[in-house]
Design a protein around this motif. Structure first.
Motif, PDB file in Angstrom:
ATOM      1  N   PRO A   1       0.796  -1.234   0.000  1.00 57.17           N
ATOM      2  CA  PRO A   1       0.000   0.000   0.000  1.00 57.17           C
ATOM      3  C   PRO A   1       0.827   1.281   0.000  1.00 57.17           C
ATOM      4  O   PRO A   1       0.399   2.283  -0.577  1.00 57.17           O
ATOM      5  CB  PRO A   1      -0.850  -0.123   1.267  1.00 57.17           C
ATOM      6  N   LEU A   2       1.987   1.297   0.655  1.00 56.73           N
ATOM      7  CA  LEU A   2       2.763   2.537   0.711  1.00 56.73           C
ATOM      8  C   LEU A   2       3.358   2.895  -0.643  1.00 56.73           C
ATOM      9  O   LEU A   2       3.551   4.076  -0.947  1.00 56.73           O
ATOM     10  CB  LEU A   2       3.872   2.440   1.763  1.00 56.73           C
ATOM     11  N   ASN A   3       3.654   1.885  -1.452  1.00 57.26           N
ATOM     12  CA  ASN A   3       4.078   2.169  -2.826  1.00 57.26           C
ATOM     13  C   ASN A   3       2.870   2.519  -3.698  1.00 57.26           C
ATOM     14  O   ASN A   3       2.924   3.450  -4.499  1.00 57.26           O
ATOM     15  CB  ASN A   3       4.820   0.973  -3.419  1.00 57.26           C
ATOM     16  N   TYR A   4       1.792   1.795  -3.537  1.00 55.09           N
ATOM     17  CA  TYR A   4       0.619   1.995  -4.382  1.00 55.09           C
ATOM     18  C   TYR A   4       0.004   3.377  -4.191  1.00 55.09           C
ATOM     19  O   TYR A   4      -0.450   4.002  -5.152  1.00 55.09           O
ATOM     20  CB  TYR A   4      -0.429   0.921  -4.057  1.00 55.09           C
ATOM     21  N   LYS A   5      -0.002   3.890  -2.967  1.00 54.28           N
ATOM     22  CA  LYS A   5      -0.735   5.102  -2.642  1.00 54.28           C
ATOM     23  C   LYS A   5       0.097   6.377  -2.746  1.00 54.28           C
ATOM     24  O   LYS A   5      -0.442   7.478  -2.551  1.00 54.28           O
ATOM     25  CB  LYS A   5      -1.302   5.001  -1.221  1.00 54.28           C
ATOM     26  N   ASN A   6       1.410   6.280  -3.028  1.00 55.65           N
ATOM     27  CA  ASN A   6       2.194   7.520  -3.061  1.00 55.65           C
ATOM     28  C   ASN A   6       2.053   8.238  -4.399  1.00 55.65           C
ATOM     29  O   ASN A   6       1.633   7.661  -5.397  1.00 55.65           O
ATOM     30  CB  ASN A   6       3.663   7.262  -2.692  1.00 55.65           C
ATOM     31  N   LEU A   7       2.399   9.501  -4.410  1.00 54.50           N
ATOM     32  CA  LEU A   7       2.153  10.368  -5.565  1.00 54.50           C
ATOM     33  C   LEU A   7       2.848   9.871  -6.819  1.00 54.50           C
ATOM     34  O   LEU A   7       2.312   9.989  -7.926  1.00 54.50           O
ATOM     35  CB  LEU A   7       2.604  11.793  -5.246  1.00 54.50           C
ATOM     36  N   PHE A   8       4.041   9.289  -6.692  1.00 58.78           N
ATOM     37  CA  PHE A   8       4.788   8.822  -7.858  1.00 58.78           C
ATOM     38  C   PHE A   8       4.022   7.725  -8.581  1.00 58.78           C
ATOM     39  O   PHE A   8       3.981   7.677  -9.816  1.00 58.78           O
ATOM     40  CB  PHE A   8       6.163   8.314  -7.428  1.00 58.78           C
ATOM     41  N   MET A   9       3.402   6.831  -7.842  1.00 55.27           N
ATOM     42  CA  MET A   9       2.705   5.684  -8.417  1.00 55.27           C
ATOM     43  C   MET A   9       1.258   5.999  -8.811  1.00 55.27           C
ATOM     44  O   MET A   9       0.672   5.309  -9.639  1.00 55.27           O
ATOM     45  CB  MET A   9       2.680   4.523  -7.411  1.00 55.27           C
ATOM     46  N   MET A  10       0.690   7.013  -8.207  1.00 55.24           N
ATOM     47  CA  MET A  10      -0.741   7.265  -8.337  1.00 55.24           C
ATOM     48  C   MET A  10      -1.148   7.597  -9.764  1.00 55.24           C
ATOM     49  O   MET A  10      -0.349   8.122 -10.550  1.00 55.24           O
ATOM     50  CB  MET A  10      -1.139   8.396  -7.393  1.00 55.24           C
ATOM     51  N   THR A  11      -2.392   7.294 -10.118  1.00 55.29           N
ATOM     52  CA  THR A  11      -2.879   7.502 -11.479  1.00 55.29           C
ATOM     53  C   THR A  11      -4.215   8.236 -11.478  1.00 55.29           C
ATOM     54  O   THR A  11      -4.870   8.368 -10.447  1.00 55.29           O
ATOM     55  CB  THR A  11      -3.067   6.148 -12.203  1.00 55.29           C
ATOM     56  N   GLY A  12      -4.605   8.708 -12.663  1.00 56.69           N
ATOM     57  CA  GLY A  12      -5.939   9.240 -12.894  1.00 56.69           C
ATOM     58  C   GLY A  12      -6.261  10.508 -12.124  1.00 56.69           C
ATOM     59  O   GLY A  12      -5.366  11.221 -11.645  1.00 56.69           O
TER      60      GLY A  12
END
Length: 517
Positions: free
Chosen positions: A120-131
């Protein structure tokens, strides 16, 4: 007992070959796509596509993409394959502009993705975030990184710069020091104090917990390299197999560190004007006042709630990305300066001149005066871009401007930053380290989109100012106190670490530091 033949061993061999054949057919099912679309392409290898050298740790990803770029001269774009995924490498600068800026709304998202449940910490950070969620969060976080906010954090960074000098004076044996490790310690302390208001303890304690945890985040193994490659180029694999890149104990350390710091500040009304303070403002008020618009507030993104792991994830990416990128840039800069005595001398003279005007103090405004320092750092990032490529995904079908080539929805575009930075058409003798490439005159003569260490357009690196500030402050303190030269074990030329997706040196770099009397 055998199933098909008289020998069980033969049965197993046939089954294994059958499985390999099925895997090959599946992983090569897209290999004809670029030929059908009329796009020149690099012939892929079975299973890994054009990433065989990356997966087998023979070459760094930036070098592989740079080689493809340089071998495809006069082609506006070229097709490549990452495992089974077709990707379009764009070379033409007009296409680069279209993807990063002009048609950004169709290329808003990166392709990189991890499993939300497992990571979750990778998925939810600004670098990974989409849309739209990325757009709203970017709007919320942008005021955190204004020049005014950086100026308020400057004193915290400067204190770490002073501690770096003290560390060198104590730790260098006969003037020789492991630079990569030392710079990582410095940037760990900078980010720890600016992000959490905590002493990272990396320069004063060899057993620093912060240092140990960040090493876990950035150190690559064979398995981790495959996982990161999959996150960039085959993200569905991580989702289906529920694999994680960030170890759970590291994620739990981040959660405990963040929430204990938040709780302490709120209970004791502590205000430090650092990154965590600004995140707390967003969490509690829904926004941060923007220094650039006279304190008015943009509430268009107030629908985004920054709490729980969404809150921790932003602290995590600031910590992990901020420490690694700057420490790497410092390492490469010191390495090049150790080999270029004339450049080092010219830079030191500028530093000393500005310091004399400010009573020997390093100030925020003084750093902005150092024009040659900016050129030196820019040339380092030209020659050694920490993120050596950019990736974007088409959100809907798209026809490349000036051509009949049509990209399908979800098709991935790659921009080879390192390749562009080494193109002799834009940078003659690209292997040569020359800060004068970034004089105002030379910058005017170069086309736009030929310098992309932080990306470009709406998705340009949000922490660029912070990264440059801590890099420059570290160099100012070091070069005003020490002369740097290569040692007997200094590698020439330098080797890049094939295990890391970010550009990094292979092993540590020993340099000699001589105290200026």
């Amino acid at each position: 007992m055998a199933l098909f033949f008289e020998s069980l061993l033969l049965d197993l061999g046939i089954i294994l070959l059958g499985l390999l054949a099925v895997c090959y057919v599946y992983l090569s099912r897209n290999y004809s796509i670029w030929e059908r679309k009329g796009v020149p392409f690099i012939k892929p290898s079975p299973f890994f596509g054009n990433l065989t050298d990356v997966v087998l740790l023979r070459k760094q990803i930036g070098t592989v993409l740079k080689d493809v770029y340089l071998q495809s001269k006069d082609k506006p774009c070229v097709g490549i394959f990452a495992f089974d995924q077709p990707m379009l490498m764009v070379r033409d600068l007009n296409l680069v502009k279209s993807v990063l800026v002009k048609d950004f709304n169709n290329f808003m998202d990166r392709n990189i993705k991890v499993n939300e449940e497992m990571d979750p910490l990778n998925y939810k950070n600004l670098f990974m975030m989409t849309g739209p969620r990325w757009r709203h969060l970017r709007t919320k976080l942008s005021p955190v990184f204004t020049s005014g906010k950086m100026k308020r954090m400057f004193q915290l960074v400067d204190e770490c710069g002073k501690q770096l000098v003290t560390y060198l004076e104590k730790k260098s044996e006969n003037g020789v020091l492991e630079v990569k490790d030392t710079m990582a310690r410095y940037t760990t302390d900078v980010i720890a104090t600016c992000a959490f208001g905590l002493d990272g303890d990396a320069l004063s304690n060899d057993k620093s917990v912060f240092r140990a945890m960040l090493k876990r985040v950035t150190e690559f193994s064979f398995i981790k390299n495959i996982l990161v490659a999959a996150a960039f180029f085959a993200p569905a694999l991580l989702t289906v197999l529920k694999l994680r890149i960030l170890d759970e104990d590291v994620a739990e350390f981040m959660r405990k560190t963040v929430w204990s710091a938040v709780e302490y500040r709120e209970r004791n009304n502590v205000v430090r004007n650092d990154f965590l303070d600004l995140l707390i403002q967003i969490r509690n008020k829904g926004h941060v006042d923007d220094d650039t618009n006279n304190g008015t507030v943009d509430k268009s993104s107030d629908k985004v709630v920054l709490d729980g792991d969404d809150f921790v994830a932003q602290s995590f990416v600031f910590l992990s990305a901020g420490f690694e990128t700057s420490s790497t840039t410092l390492t490469f800069t010191l390495y090049e300066l150790s080999l270029q005595e004339d450049i080092q001398k010219k830079l030191r003279e500028e530093i000393q001149s500005v310091l004399e005007k400010n009573d020997g103090k390093v100030t925020y405004d003084g750093v902005q005066e150092m024009v040659y320092l900016d050129r030196v750092v820019s040339e380092t990032l030209r020659k050694y871009p920490v993120l050596p490529f950019l990736d974007r995904k088409a959100l809907q079908p798209y026809t490349l401007p000036g051509s009949t080539i049509r990209l399908d929805e979800d098709q991935v575009v790659v921009i080879p930053v390192m390749g562009i930075h080494y193109d002799p058409e834009y940078y003659p003798e690209p292997e040569r380290y020359d800060p004068e490439r970034f004089s105002e005159e030379n910058k005017r003569l170069r086309p736009n989109y030929t310098y992309l260490p932080f990306g470009e357009g709406p998705r340009i690196c949000i922490g660029m100012r912070m990264g440059l500030m801590q890099t420059k402050v570290g160099l100012i303190h070091l070069l005003s106190h020490f002369e740097v030269s290569p040692g007997k074990n200094t590698p020439v030329p330098i080797e890049l670490d094939p295990k890391s997706f970010l550009l990094s040196t292979k092993g540590d770099i020993q340099l000699c530091f001589k105290k200026i009397m």
